[in-house]
Write a protein that holds these residues in place. Structure first.
Motif, PDB file in Angstrom:
ATOM      1  N   GLN A  73      72.535  99.968  64.424  1.00 20.62           N
ATOM      2  CA  GLN A  73      71.293  98.900  64.560  1.00 20.62           C
ATOM      3  C   GLN A  73      70.152  99.437  65.443  1.00 20.62           C
ATOM      4  N   ILE A  74      70.618 100.278  66.470  1.00 18.67           N
ATOM      5  CA  ILE A  74      69.528 100.766  67.139  1.00 18.67           C
ATOM      6  C   ILE A  74      68.771 101.702  66.363  1.00 18.67           C
ATOM      7  N   ALA A  75      69.497 102.620  65.794  1.00 16.91           N
ATOM      8  CA  ALA A  75      68.973 103.640  64.709  1.00 16.91           C
ATOM      9  C   ALA A  75      67.864 102.794  63.931  1.00 16.91           C
ATOM     10  N   ARG A  76      68.420 101.828  63.303  1.00 14.92           N
ATOM     11  CA  ARG A  76      67.347 101.027  62.201  1.00 14.92           C
ATOM     12  C   ARG A  76      66.285 100.499  63.075  1.00 14.92           C
ATOM     13  N   ILE A  77      66.581  99.845  64.148  1.00 14.55           N
ATOM     14  CA  ILE A  77      65.556  99.314  65.032  1.00 14.55           C
ATOM     15  C   ILE A  77      64.358 100.349  65.358  1.00 14.55           C
ATOM     16  N   THR A  78      64.987 101.525  65.697  1.00  9.02           N
ATOM     17  CA  THR A  78      64.097 102.622  66.227  1.00  9.02           C
ATOM     18  C   THR A  78      63.107 103.005  65.016  1.00  9.02           C
ATOM     19  N   GLU A  79      63.870 103.169  63.662  1.00 11.82           N
ATOM     20  CA  GLU A  79      63.312 103.721  62.536  1.00 11.82           C
ATOM     21  C   GLU A  79      62.089 102.598  62.276  1.00 11.82           C
ATOM     22  N   GLU A  80      62.607 101.204  62.296  1.00  8.94           N
ATOM     23  CA  GLU A  80      61.422 100.290  62.112  1.00  8.94           C
ATOM     24  C   GLU A  80      60.385 100.435  63.024  1.00  8.94           C
ATOM     25  N   LYS A  81      60.704 100.524  64.116  1.00  6.06           N
ATOM     26  CA  LYS A  81      59.650 100.559  65.391  1.00  6.06           C
ATOM     27  C   LYS A  81      59.013 101.854  64.919  1.00  6.06           C
ATOM     28  N   SER A  82      59.490 103.090  64.745  1.00  6.70           N
ATOM     29  CA  SER A  82      58.554 104.139  64.193  1.00  6.70           C
ATOM     30  C   SER A  82      57.766 104.002  63.220  1.00  6.70           C
ATOM     31  N   LEU A  83      58.145 103.099  62.242  1.00 11.04           N
ATOM     32  CA  LEU A  83      57.190 102.837  61.051  1.00 11.04           C
ATOM     33  C   LEU A  83      56.303 101.912  61.322  1.00 11.04           C
ATOM     34  N   LEU A  84      56.352 100.851  62.236  1.00  8.85           N
ATOM     35  CA  LEU A  84      55.660  99.798  62.705  1.00  8.85           C
ATOM     36  C   LEU A  84      54.617 100.578  63.574  1.00  8.85           C
ATOM     37  N   GLY A  85      54.760 101.692  64.359  1.00  6.92           N
ATOM     38  CA  GLY A  85      53.921 102.267  65.232  1.00  6.92           C
ATOM     39  C   GLY A  85      53.051 102.999  64.478  1.00  6.92           C
ATOM     40  N   LYS A  86      53.714 103.877  63.185  1.00  3.55           N
ATOM     41  CA  LYS A  86      52.787 104.479  62.293  1.00  3.55           C
ATOM     42  C   LYS A  86      51.855 103.648  61.691  1.00  3.55           C
ATOM     43  N   SER A  87      52.385 102.315  61.287  1.00  2.00           N
ATOM     44  CA  SER A  87      51.453 101.348  60.521  1.00  2.00           C
ATOM     45  C   SER A  87      50.312 100.694  61.533  1.00  2.00           C
ATOM     46  N   LEU A  88      50.841 100.613  62.967  1.00  2.00           N
ATOM     47  CA  LEU A  88      49.830 100.351  63.756  1.00  2.00           C
ATOM     48  C   LEU A  88      48.798 101.412  64.021  1.00  2.00           C
ATOM     49  N   GLU A  89      49.306 102.634  64.037  1.00  2.00           N
ATOM     50  CA  GLU A  89      48.268 103.850  64.199  1.00  2.00           C
ATOM     51  C   GLU A  89      47.346 103.973  62.965  1.00  2.00           C
ATOM     52  N   ASP A  90      48.006 103.892  61.887  1.00  2.00           N
ATOM     53  CA  ASP A  90      47.019 103.763  60.664  1.00  2.00           C
ATOM     54  C   ASP A  90      46.017 102.656  60.781  1.00  2.00           C
ATOM     55  N   ALA A  91      46.478 101.521  61.127  1.00  2.00           N
ATOM     56  CA  ALA A  91      45.765 100.212  61.235  1.00  2.00           C
ATOM     57  C   ALA A  91      44.514 100.621  62.324  1.00  2.00           C
ATOM     58  N   ARG A  92      45.054 101.100  63.601  1.00  2.00           N
ATOM     59  CA  ARG A  92      44.045 101.587  64.439  1.00  2.00           C
ATOM     60  C   ARG A  92      42.979 102.383  63.812  1.00  2.00           C
ATOM     61  N   ILE A  93      43.417 103.501  63.276  1.00  2.00           N
ATOM     62  CA  ILE A  93      42.470 104.721  62.676  1.00  2.00           C
ATOM     63  C   ILE A  93      41.657 103.737  61.452  1.00  2.00           C
ATOM     64  N   SER A  94      42.049 102.772  60.602  1.00  2.00           N
ATOM     65  CA  SER A  94      41.348 102.290  59.764  1.00  2.00           C
ATOM     66  C   SER A  94      40.285 101.229  60.405  1.00  2.00           C
ATOM     67  N   LEU A  95      40.779 100.767  61.583  1.00  2.00           N
ATOM     68  CA  LEU A  95      39.726  99.776  62.282  1.00  2.00           C
ATOM     69  C   LEU A  95      38.596 100.596  63.038  1.00  2.00           C
ATOM     70  N   VAL A  96      39.105 101.936  63.432  1.00  2.00           N
ATOM     71  CA  VAL A  96      37.889 102.649  64.028  1.00  2.00           C
ATOM     72  C   VAL A  96      36.974 103.103  62.876  1.00  2.00           C
ATOM     73  N   LYS A  97      37.458 103.502  61.652  1.00  2.00           N
ATOM     74  CA  LYS A  97      36.700 103.985  60.490  1.00  2.00           C
ATOM     75  C   LYS A  97      35.700 102.654  59.958  1.00  2.00           C
ATOM     76  N   VAL A  98      36.357 101.453  59.959  1.00  2.00           N
ATOM     77  CA  VAL A  98      35.588 100.181  59.790  1.00  2.00           C
ATOM     78  C   VAL A  98      34.776  99.980  60.503  1.00  2.00           C
ATOM     79  N   GLU A  99      35.038 100.111  62.208  1.00  2.00           N
ATOM     80  CA  GLU A  99      33.953  99.810  63.054  1.00  2.00           C
ATOM     81  C   GLU A  99      32.927 101.070  63.079  1.00  2.00           C
ATOM     82  N   SER A 100      33.191 102.129  62.551  1.00  2.00           N
ATOM     83  CA  SER A 100      31.987 103.103  62.442  1.00  2.00           C
ATOM     84  C   SER A 100      31.237 102.896  61.201  1.00  2.00           C
ATOM     85  N   GLN A 101      31.842 102.349  60.148  1.00  2.00           N
ATOM     86  CA  GLN A 101      30.980 101.876  59.061  1.00  2.00           C
ATOM     87  C   GLN A 101      30.033 100.616  59.287  1.00  2.00           C
TER      88      GLN A 101
END
Length: 349
Positions: A123-151
């Motif tokens: 379960q910890i491995a799955r949660i860690t993997e989900e957390k990693s995916l969520l962190g990656k999604s959050l980072e992508d969202a942050r990058i998209s947000l930065v791009k949108v703010e720049s636009q």
């Protein structure tokens, strides 16, 4: 006289069975093996069996008492040793069985804890993997947000530029109107030419103004879309933060469960080591009792040797008694002969 039901054959058979077990046949043991009969009935029959088998221990006099004392001591020592060994063996077997049951329970508990720990690790491995995916999604969202703010900033800058261009065009339009009013007094041809030029310029300016207004409206619409996208991205980022916080709380709870399970596992292992120590102590106690039994066997052997020596001395005494009896008979015979001769002598006198 032996009562009906207990015969010499029964006593002899029981005594031989007891002796085949390397034990001394006694009245109590024969009676215990037969399950019937009284001591007064079995004793003479057992004495007869011993006599028939060349055992002369049951004789009258002091040596017989000594033999009985030695036999009783030997039997008592054997009974005490066997009783202590049986008690120790039963206690050892009971404790060993209890330790085996507790060891089985401990092994089952360890297996269950290991399975639970494996599940928690998965379960910890799955949660860690989900957390990693969520962190990656959050980072992508942050990058998209930065791009949108720049636009958005670029669109706002372009909008400001367009507003400046519109203001400049309006100023130019006002200037043209001033020039138009200034040159109204020119000649009709110049006025007509200027009017035509003004119309052409004014039409071009109107076209530019309409184009700029259309571009401005399009920029405002795009800016509104970008602001809405920015708001949605902020909302998604906030949801991702909340999900990340919930995952961290769940992860901390699972880690606490793992620590608790590890503590239970350590307690079970400690209890298992204590059981092993008790088992070793019982084994040492059994070895000590075995040593004591060996010492008692040695004492019994010594007593047996003393008994054999006593039997030998008894045989010598019996031989002397028989010799004295024979001599006594000879003396009595000589006495009878002398008395006969004396009577004949008296008769002749």
């Amino acid at each position: 006289m032996a009562r009906a039901g207990v015969t010499y054959h029964d006593v002899a058979k029981a005594a031989e069975a007891i002796r085949s077990q390397h034990q001394e046949p006694t009245v109590d043991r024969v009676r215990e093996r037969l399950g019937t009969g009284s001591k007064s009935t079995i004793a003479p029959l057992l004495k007869r069996w011993r006599s028939d088998n060349g055992d002369d221990a049951d004789v009258s006099g002091l040596p017989s008492d000594l033999v009985e004392v030695v036999k009783a001591l030997h039997e008592r020592v054997h009974q005490m040793a066997e009783h202590r060994i049986d008690e120790s063996r039963q206690e050892f077997e009971a404790l060993n069985e209890e330790l085996r049951k507790e060891l089985t329970d401990a092994n089952n508990t360890i297996a269950q804890l290991t399975a639970r720990q494996q599940d928690l690790d998965d379960q910890i491995a799955r949660i860690t993997e989900e957390k990693s995916l969520l962190g990656k999604s959050l980072e992508d969202a942050r990058i998209s947000l930065v791009k949108v703010e720049s636009q958005r900033d670029e669109a706002l800058e372009r909008t400001n530029d367009l507003k400046g261009s519109i203001n400049e065009l309006k100023q130019e339009n006002r200037d043209i109107r001033d020039h138009f009013e200034h040159y109204q007094q020119r000649t009709a041809d110049d006025r007509q030419q200027e009017r035509e030029q003004f119309r052409a310029v004014n039409q071009g300016l109107k076209d530019q103004i309409q184009d700029l207004q259309h571009r401005f409206a399009k920029a405002e619409s795009r800016a509104a879309g970008l602001l809405e996208t920015n708001t949605q991205l902020h909302r998604n980022a906030e949801e991702l933060k909340q999900a990340n916080a919930a995952l961290n709380v769940n992860l901390n709870k699972r880690l606490a469960d793992i620590q608790s399970l590890k503590h239970e596992l350590d307690e079970a292992l400690k209890k298992y080591r204590d059981f092993q120590h008790k088992n070793e102590l019982l084994a040492d106690n059994m070895a000590e009792l075995t040593t004591q039994k060996a010492d008692m066997d040695k004492q019994v052997a010594v007593l047996s040797q003393a008994l054999a020596a006593t039997k030998t001395e008894l045989q010598m005494i019996q031989d002397k008694v028989a010799l004295l009896t024979d001599e006594n008979k000879e003396i009595l015979q000589e006495k009878a002969i002398i008395q006969g001769q004396f009577k004949q002598l008296q008769a002749s006198i």
